[in-house]
Design a protein around this motif. Structure first.
Motif, short mmCIF file in Angstrom:
data_model
loop_
_atom_site.label_atom_id
_atom_site.label_comp_id
_atom_site.label_asym_id
_atom_site.label_seq_id
_atom_site.Cartn_x
_atom_site.Cartn_y
_atom_site.Cartn_z
N GLN A 61 0.73 -1.36 0.04
CA GLN A 61 -0.03 0.04 0.02
C GLN A 61 0.82 1.31 0.00
OE1 GLN A 61 -2.70 -1.64 3.42
NE2 GLN A 61 -4.07 -0.21 2.30
N TRP A 62 1.94 1.17 0.59
CA TRP A 62 2.80 2.43 0.67
C TRP A 62 3.60 2.66 -0.68
CZ3 TRP A 62 6.39 0.71 5.40
CH2 TRP A 62 5.73 0.95 6.57
N LEU A 63 3.74 1.60 -1.51
CA LEU A 63 4.22 1.52 -2.88
C LEU A 63 3.37 2.21 -3.61
CD1 LEU A 63 6.47 0.79 -4.58
CD2 LEU A 63 5.51 -1.41 -5.20
N ARG A 64 1.92 1.85 -3.66
CA ARG A 64 0.81 2.46 -4.21
C ARG A 64 0.69 3.95 -4.09
NH1 ARG A 64 -4.56 -0.01 -3.21
NH2 ARG A 64 -5.06 0.67 -5.33
N ALA A 65 0.85 4.31 -2.74
CA ALA A 65 0.64 5.56 -2.40
C ALA A 65 1.73 6.61 -2.66
CB ALA A 65 0.02 5.83 -0.81
N PHE A 66 2.94 6.01 -2.13
CA PHE A 66 4.20 7.02 -2.37
C PHE A 66 5.33 6.65 -3.06
CE2 PHE A 66 2.47 6.59 2.17
CZ PHE A 66 1.58 7.68 2.07
N GLY A 67 5.05 5.65 -3.95
CA GLY A 67 6.12 5.13 -4.87
C GLY A 67 7.26 4.53 -4.40
N GLU A 68 8.39 4.31 -5.19
CA GLU A 68 9.62 3.57 -4.74
C GLU A 68 10.48 4.32 -3.71
OE1 GLU A 68 12.07 1.91 -7.74
OE2 GLU A 68 10.75 2.37 -9.18
N ALA A 69 10.43 5.64 -3.81
CA ALA A 69 11.17 6.47 -2.87
C ALA A 69 10.56 6.44 -1.37
CB ALA A 69 11.28 7.89 -3.27
N GLY A 70 9.27 6.57 -1.35
CA GLY A 70 8.32 6.39 -0.15
C GLY A 70 8.56 5.18 0.52
N VAL A 71 8.57 4.09 -0.18
CA VAL A 71 8.65 2.76 0.57
C VAL A 71 10.18 2.68 1.21
CG1 VAL A 71 8.84 0.41 -0.01
CG2 VAL A 71 7.01 1.65 -0.88
N ARG A 72 10.94 3.25 0.33
CA ARG A 72 12.37 3.09 0.92
C ARG A 72 12.48 3.92 2.23
NH1 ARG A 72 14.83 0.27 -3.29
NH2 ARG A 72 14.34 0.72 -5.39
N ASP A 73 11.94 5.12 2.12
CA ASP A 73 12.12 6.09 3.43
C ASP A 73 11.34 5.27 4.27
OD1 ASP A 73 13.38 7.98 2.16
OD2 ASP A 73 11.42 9.22 1.75
N LEU A 74 10.23 4.87 4.59
CA LEU A 74 9.33 4.09 5.64
C LEU A 74 9.78 2.80 6.09
CD1 LEU A 74 5.86 4.83 4.11
CD2 LEU A 74 7.08 6.14 6.01
N VAL A 75 10.53 1.84 5.07
CA VAL A 75 11.02 0.73 5.49
C VAL A 75 12.63 1.03 6.20
CG1 VAL A 75 11.88 -1.44 4.65
CG2 VAL A 75 9.64 -0.54 3.65
N GLY A 76 12.97 2.16 5.71
CA GLY A 76 14.49 2.44 6.14
C GLY A 76 15.33 1.39 5.52
N ASP A 77 15.10 1.21 4.19
CA ASP A 77 16.30 0.26 3.42
C ASP A 77 16.22 0.70 2.23
OD1 ASP A 77 17.62 -1.60 2.19
OD2 ASP A 77 16.27 -3.40 2.68
N PRO A 78 17.34 1.67 1.79
CA PRO A 78 17.54 2.07 0.32
C PRO A 78 17.81 0.91 -0.63
CG PRO A 78 19.58 2.63 1.86
CD PRO A 78 18.42 2.10 2.57
N GLU A 79 18.00 -0.12 -0.21
CA GLU A 79 18.39 -1.43 -1.30
C GLU A 79 17.06 -2.39 -1.16
OE1 GLU A 79 21.16 -0.84 -2.83
OE2 GLU A 79 21.74 0.86 -1.85
N ILE A 80 16.11 -1.95 -0.79
CA ILE A 80 14.93 -3.14 -0.76
C ILE A 80 14.69 -3.34 -2.22
CG2 ILE A 80 13.21 -0.93 -0.71
CD1 ILE A 80 11.37 -2.78 1.00
N HIS A 81 14.70 -4.67 -2.25
CA HIS A 81 14.20 -5.20 -3.49
C HIS A 81 12.73 -5.15 -3.87
CE1 HIS A 81 14.53 -7.98 -7.06
NE2 HIS A 81 13.32 -8.60 -6.66
N LEU A 82 12.39 -4.55 -5.16
CA LEU A 82 11.11 -4.33 -5.55
C LEU A 82 10.78 -5.15 -6.70
CD1 LEU A 82 10.91 -0.62 -5.31
CD2 LEU A 82 10.00 -2.10 -3.63
N PRO A 83 10.07 -6.18 -6.78
CA PRO A 83 9.64 -7.23 -7.86
C PRO A 83 8.99 -6.40 -8.90
CG PRO A 83 9.31 -8.47 -5.76
CD PRO A 83 9.54 -6.99 -5.35
#
Length: 793
Positions: A196-218
Motif C-alpha cells: 500500500q505504501w508503494l501504491r501511495a508513495f512510490g519507490e522512494a516513499g517505500v524506501r523511506d518508510l522501510v528504512g532500507d534504500p536497497e529494498i528489492h522491488l519485484p
C-alpha cells in the motif's frame, strides 16, 4: 421482609438486580478454587507423584519417570489455569464463537484461515515417539483433573457455558502455533502494508518508510502498484476481502524481549549469570506458569506454557537459558494468478486446482456461519481485497512446517555443554528465537534458534509474484547453519530484538528488527561493571533510560533555535536526563513523540486513506537525522510547503501547551505515570460483574518501548492517555554462584481464579521491580514448602 423494609421505595427490579449481583459475587468468591493439599487420583500414573508448593503457589514436582511428570504437569496446569487453556484451544481450533458469540467470529475465521488446527494435527503425526508420549501423558493429566472436578469448575469455565471436552494431545500443539502467530510479524500484515505504501508513495516513499534504500522491488509487484499490467497478468478476481480487524496502536505492537548473559569475569560470584524478560501481552492470568519438574530423565525449572508439557524458559542441572524474538521475516505473501473461474492458480507453466474446504462455524445465540477456505501448494489463499489493491495471495509461513520443538526443549534442559545445547535444537523451526544460555561450568552461548527461509530472489520485504519461478523458497536453511557465539572476549551476550547479525548475514536474516536502543543500553550497562549480582540484574531489568530520546533530542538540536513555547519545550528536553520516570519531562517527550508522528506522517496517511498509522520510531529517527526524504516534513493538507523548522516548532509548541493544560506550568511535576497506566485484565474482562471483579489496576508505571523496562501500548480516550498492552510477561534470573535457587516474578500470579490468593500476589513485586526465589535443590525446596499434594495412581 426485614431486608426489604429499609429499602422501601427502591424499584423492585433494582432490588432484584442488586441481590442477584450480590449472590453472584458470593458465588464467584467461593466456587472451585485450585487444590493444593491432599491426595488426588490421577489414572495412568506408574507411581505416586509428590507436589510441594511454595509460598507463591509454585509447584515443585518429583516423579518416578518423565511421563508421570508430564501427567502431573497436565493436572497442575488444569488445576490453576483451565479457563485459560480452554479459551486457548478454542481459539486454535477456530471455535471461540461457540462460547463467546458473534464478537469472536472474526477471530475464528482468521485462525481457521491460517490452518492452525490441521497444522497441529500434521505436526503430531510427524513427531518422534518420545514427544508424542509426552503429549499423550500430559493430556491424561488434564483429563484426570477434569474428571475429578466434574461440574465444580472455576467461574471462568462456568461463564463459557459449555462443559469442557476431553483434552486431546493435539490441543497442546495449538498453543505453540498460537505463540507463532503472536511472535510472527505476519500478524501485522507488513508486506501488504508496504505494498500500500508503494501504491501511495512510490519507490522512494517505500524506501523511506522501510528504512532500507536497497529494498528489492519485484517488477511485477511494482507494475501492479502503479496500475500497469505486470508480466503475465495476475487475472485477479474482484472479491471482497475478509475484515482483519482494527489496528489501534500507533505503530506495530512491540512484542519483544530482553535477554543477556555474563561470564565469570563480570559476575561478583565468579560464575556465569543470565536474565530474561519476554515482552508479550499483559493479561490475567499471566502467559506463563512457573514450575519445577524433576524425574530421572528430565530435570528442569522455570516457565511453562499452560496447555504445553515441559519448561520453555528456565534452567536444568547444568545450564540456564533465555529467549527473545528474532523478529524474523518468516513468511512471504505470494500474489497469485487465478484463471477466470477462480478455481485454479498458475504455477510452473501450468494451471493447478485449488484445494477447497467447507466449514460451518457455530455461533452462540445465532445460526451457524458457512466458511469456504482455499489453499495453494504454498499455503492458505487469502481472498482478493480490491480496496487495498490486493489480489488473491498465498501465505507461505515457517509455522506450517512440521517440527519437533518439544523434543528440542527436552534435550536442551538436560544439556551440559554448549555442544550438547546446539545439537539439541536441530528439530526446532518456528517461531525463530535468540537463544542465550549460561552454563554452570562458566561458558555463555548465543545462537539463532529456528530455521530460516532460503529465498531464491529478493529479501521478502514486499509481496512476490507466484507465477514467476525466480521467486519463492528453496526450502529452509538448517539450524546448524545459524550463527553461534560462545564465550566472547568481553564475556557478555545481549539480545533485545535488534539486528545483532554480522553484515554478511543480513541477507539471510531478513527481519523486522527493532531499533537498537534497548540492546545498546543493556550492553552499555553490562560493560561498565565486573561485579554483577542478582540485585544488579534485577535493577537493570527496570532501567528506564531512553537512548531513543537521546537521539531524538540530539537530532532536534540540528533544527534549533526554537522560539516561544517551542523553545521552552526544547530547553526542558535538553536539560532532561532522558529517564522515562513517572514524573518530569518524560511526559513532555511522550506528548512530543505522538505529535511528531501525527504532524510528519499523519497528513500523508489521511491523504492516501491508509487504514493504519503511517511511520514508526525508525521512520522518525531516519527523518530527523536526514536519512529520509524531506517530503515528509511538508503538510500535504495545506497549499504551502512547510519547512522542517516550521513543522518541528509547531509540534514542540503543541506538546508544551498540552502538558501545561494537563499538569500546570512546572514541567518537573508533569505526570508521565498518569499518562501511562497498566490495567491487568482477565481474558473474560467484557463479562459483566466478572470482568470488574477479575481486573487489577490501573497502576501508574514508567518505562517505554525503547527502554529496558519495556512497557507500551496504544493511545486511548482521544489521546488523553496510553494504556499498556505489552510488557515483561515474567522476569527470570539465574546466578550459577548460587545453584540452589533462581529468581522469578510474574505480572500477576500462578492462579487463574480471581478469588485465589495466588491470582495477583506477585503484582506488588512486579511493579516494584523485585523478584522472589525459585528454589532448585532438595534442601531449598523443602525449606520453601508451605503445602503438599500427592497425585496417586
Amino acid at each position: 421482609m426485614s431486608l426489604i423494609k429499609p429499602l422501601k421505595g427502591v424499584p423492585l427490579f433494582l432490588l432484584t438486580t442488586f441481590l442477584l449481583l450480590a449472590g453472584m459475587f458470593v458465588w464467584l468468591q467461593h466456587t472451585a478454587k485450585p487444590w493444593r493439599k491432599g491426595r488426588h487420583p490421577l489414572p495412568g500414573l506408574g507411581a505416586e507423584v509428590s507436589v510441594r508448593w511454595d509460598v507463591w503457589g509454585v509447584p515443585h514436582v518429583t516423579a518416578g519417570d518423565e511421563l508421570d511428570l508430564m501427567r502431573a504437569l497436565g493436572w497442575l496446569h488444569a488445576n490453576d489455569r483451565m479457563t485459560q487453556m480452554e479459551l486457548g484451544r478454542r481459539a486454535g481450533r477456530g471455535r471461540l464463537a461457540e462460547v463467546a458469540g458473534p464478537t469472536a467470529l472474526g477471530t475464528d475465521v482468521y485462525l481457521r484461515t491460517l490452518r492452525i488446527e490441521p497444522t497441529a494435527e500434521a505436526i503430531y503425526r510427524s513427531l518422534p515417539d518420545r514427544s508424542r508420549a509426552w503429549l499423550d501423558a500430559y493430556a491424561e493429566g488434564v483429563n484426570a483433573w477434569l474428571t475429578a472436578r466434574g461440574g465444580s469448575l472455576a467461574p471462568g469455565m462456568r461463564i463459557l457455558g459449555r462443559a469442557p471436552e476431553p483434552w486431546r494431545s493435539t490441543d497442546s500443539l495449538l498453543f505453540t502455533l498460537l505463540m507463532s502467530v503472536d511472535l510472527s510479524f505476519w500478524d501485522q500484515h507488513p508486506e501488504e502494508e508496504r505494498f500500500q505504501w508503494l501504491r501511495a508513495f512510490g519507490e522512494a516513499g517505500v524506501r523511506d518508510l522501510v528504512g532500507d534504500p536497497e529494498i528489492h522491488l519485484p517488477e511485477a509487484i511494482l507494475a501492479l502498484a502503479e496500475g500497469r499490467e505486470p508480466p503475465e497478468s495476475t487475472g485477479q478476481q474482484d472479491e471482497e476481502g475478509a475484515d482483519q480487524g482494527e489496528v489501534v496502536a500507533d505503530e506495530p505492537v512491540a512484542l519483544g524481549s530482553n535477554n543477556w548473559a555474563v561470564g565469570p569475569s563480570r559476575a561478583a560470584g565468579g560464575k556465569a549469570m543470565l536474565a530474561n524478560d519476554p515482552h508479550l501481552g499483559l493479561n490475567l492470568p499471566s502467559v506463563w506458569y512457573q514450575a519445577q519438574l524433576r524425574s530421572p530423565e528430565y530435570d528442569a525449572a522455570g516457565m511453562t506454557l499452560p496447555g504445553v508439557p515441559g519448561v520453555v524458559i528456565g534452567r536444568g542441572p547444568h545450564l540456564a537459558w533465555a529467549l527473545t524474538n528474532v523478529m524474523l521475516d518468516d513468511h512471504d505473501i505470494v500474489f497469485e494468478r487465478l484463471d477466470e473461474t477462480g478455481r485454479r492458480y498458475w504455477r510452473d507453466g501450468a494451471w493447478r486446482d485449488l484445494e477447497v474446504e467447507e466449514h460451518r462455524i457455530q455461533v452462540r445465540g445465532e445460526d451457524d456461519v458457512p466458511l469456504t477456505l482455499r489453499r495453494t501448494d504454498l499455503g492458505p489463499l487469502l481472498e482478493a481485497d480490491p480496496e487495498r489493491g490486493l489480489p488473491p495471495r498465498s501465505l507461505r509461513w515457517t509455522a506450517h512446517v512440521a517440527d519437533d520443538a518439544l523434543g528440542a526443549f527436552q534435550r536442551l534442559a538436560m544439556a551440559s555443554t554448549p555442544e550438547e545445547a546446539l545439537d539439541a535444537m536441530g528439530t526446532y523451526v518456528a517461531p525463530a528465537q535468540n537463544l542465550v544460555a549460561a552454563f554452570a561450568s562458566g561458558e555463555i552461548l548465543y545462537t539463532t534458534l529456528g530455521q530460516v527461509p532460503d529465498r531464491k530472489k529478493g529479501g521478502g520485504r514486499l509481496p512476490i509474484p507466484g507465477w514467476d519461478p525466480d521467486y519463492g523458497w528453496n526450502g529452509l536453511r538448517p539450524q546448524a547453519a545459524n550463527p553461534v557465539v560462545e564465550s566472547p572476549p568481553d564475556d557478555l551476550l545481549v539480545t533485545a530484538n535488534s539486528d545483532i547479525f554480522p553484515p554478511n548475514e543480513s541477507e539471510r536474516f531478513t527481519a523486522d528488527f527493532f531499533l537498537p536502543f534497548r540492546h545498546d543500553r543493556i550492553h552499555q550497562r553490562l560493560a561498565e561493571a565486573t561485579d554483577w549480582t542478582v540485585d544488579g540484574f534485577s535493577e537493570l531489568l527496570t532501567d528506564n533510560h531512553s537512548l531513543f530520546a537521546d537521539r531524538v533530542v540530539a537530532a532536534l538540536a540540528g533544527y534549533a533555535p526554537f522560539e516561544g513555547d517551542a523553545g521552552r519545550a526544547f530547553a526542558a528536553l535538553e536539560d532532561w536526563d532522558r529517564n522515562m520516570d513517572p514524573s518530569g519531562p518524560s511526559a513532555l517527550f511522550a506528548l512530543l513523540r505522538r505529535q511528531l508522528m501525527a504532524d510528519l506522517f499523519g497528513d500523508e496517511q489521511r491523504a492516501a486513506e491508509l487504514p493504519k498509522p503511517l511511520g514508526h520510531r525508525r521512520s522518525l529517527v531516519d527523518l530527523l537525522e536526514g536519512r529520509a526524504g524531506s517530503r515528509w516534513f511538508d503538510d500535504v493538507s495545506t497549499p504551502e510547503v512547510e519547512t522542517p523548522t516550521e513543522i518541528l516548532t509547531a509540534a514542540l509548541a503543541t506538546a508544551w501547551t498540552e502538558g501545561q493544560r494537563r499538569w500546570g506550568p512546572a514541567v518537573s511535576q508533569w505526570r508521565y505515570g498518569e499518562l501511562l497506566t497498566l490495567t491487568l485484565r482477565h481474558r473474560l474482562d467484557s463479562v459483566p460483574v466478572f470482568g470488574r471483579w477479575s481486573r487489577r489496576g490501573p497502576f501508574s508505571v514508567a518505562g517505554s518501548p525503547t527502554t529496558v523496562l519495556a512497557l507500551g501500548g496504544a493511545w486511548i480516550d482521544d489521546g488523553e492517555r496510553m494504556t499498556v498492552t505489552f510488557g515483561p510477561s515474567m522476569r527470570w534470573i539465574v546466578d550459577w554462584s548460587d545453584p540452589e535457587t533462581a529468581w522469578a516474578v510474574l505480572p500477576g500470579g500462578q492462579s487463574g481464579h480471581p478469588a485465589d490468593p495466588h491470582y495477583d500476589d506477585q503484582i506488588p513485586l512486579f511493579l516494584a521491580g523485585r523478584l522472589h526465589e525459585a528454589p532448585w535443590s532438595e534442601a531449598a525446596i523443602e525449606a520453601a514448602t508451605v503445602a503438599r499434594s500427592t497425585l496417586v495412581p
